[in-house]
Motif scaffolding. Structure first.
Motif, PDB file in Angstrom:
ATOM      1  N   ARG A 124       0.839  -1.208   0.000  1.00 48.96           N
ATOM      2  CA  ARG A 124       0.000   0.000   0.000  1.00 48.96           C
ATOM      3  C   ARG A 124       0.868   1.249   0.000  1.00 48.96           C
ATOM      4  O   ARG A 124       0.533   2.261  -0.631  1.00 48.96           O
ATOM      5  N   LYS A 125       2.016   1.210   0.671  1.00 45.85           N
ATOM      6  CA  LYS A 125       2.922   2.366   0.639  1.00 45.85           C
ATOM      7  C   LYS A 125       3.456   2.601  -0.774  1.00 45.85           C
ATOM      8  O   LYS A 125       3.598   3.740  -1.215  1.00 45.85           O
ATOM      9  N   LEU A 126       3.760   1.497  -1.475  1.00 46.33           N
ATOM     10  CA  LEU A 126       4.309   1.599  -2.822  1.00 46.33           C
ATOM     11  C   LEU A 126       3.244   1.881  -3.870  1.00 46.33           C
ATOM     12  O   LEU A 126       3.551   2.459  -4.922  1.00 46.33           O
ATOM     13  N   LEU A 127       2.016   1.463  -3.588  1.00 41.05           N
ATOM     14  CA  LEU A 127       0.896   1.654  -4.514  1.00 41.05           C
ATOM     15  C   LEU A 127      -0.239   2.389  -3.804  1.00 41.05           C
ATOM     16  O   LEU A 127      -1.239   1.798  -3.409  1.00 41.05           O
ATOM     17  N   PRO A 128      -0.093   3.695  -3.623  1.00 35.94           N
ATOM     18  CA  PRO A 128      -1.162   4.434  -2.939  1.00 35.94           C
ATOM     19  C   PRO A 128      -2.410   4.478  -3.807  1.00 35.94           C
ATOM     20  O   PRO A 128      -2.372   4.216  -5.005  1.00 35.94           O
TER      21      PRO A 128
END
Length: 81
Positions: free
Chosen positions: A12-16
């Protein structure tokens, strides 16, 4: 559960958002304790804090009589693993 929680939170951090993250567990994994002492997907859902946008729950390949009524699907699962 720990690796899946860590993976999902990092993803989720890498794919907001607006990127979508989904999981496709079989339904019995949502039974939590005592069936899954570590918590199963109940724990994953709680500790990913909404990072999973939707669950595509698998209800197939679990026997002929599983999830055959409203009660066994939404009230009290009769799925066994």
């Amino acid at each position: 559960e720990a690796w899946l929680i860590a993976f999902t939170n990092e993803l989720r951090k890498l794919l907001p958002r607006p990127y979508i993250i989904s999981h496709a567990p079989q339904a019995p994994y949502f039974m939590g304790p005592p069936r899954y002492p570590g918590g199963g997907y109940v724990k994953v859902d709680k500790e990913t804090h909404g990072a999973v946008d939707y669950y595509n729950v698998q209800f197939y390949n679990q026997g002929d009589s599983k999830y055959s009524s409203y009660a066994t699907l939404f009230v009290h699962s009769d799925g066994t693993f």
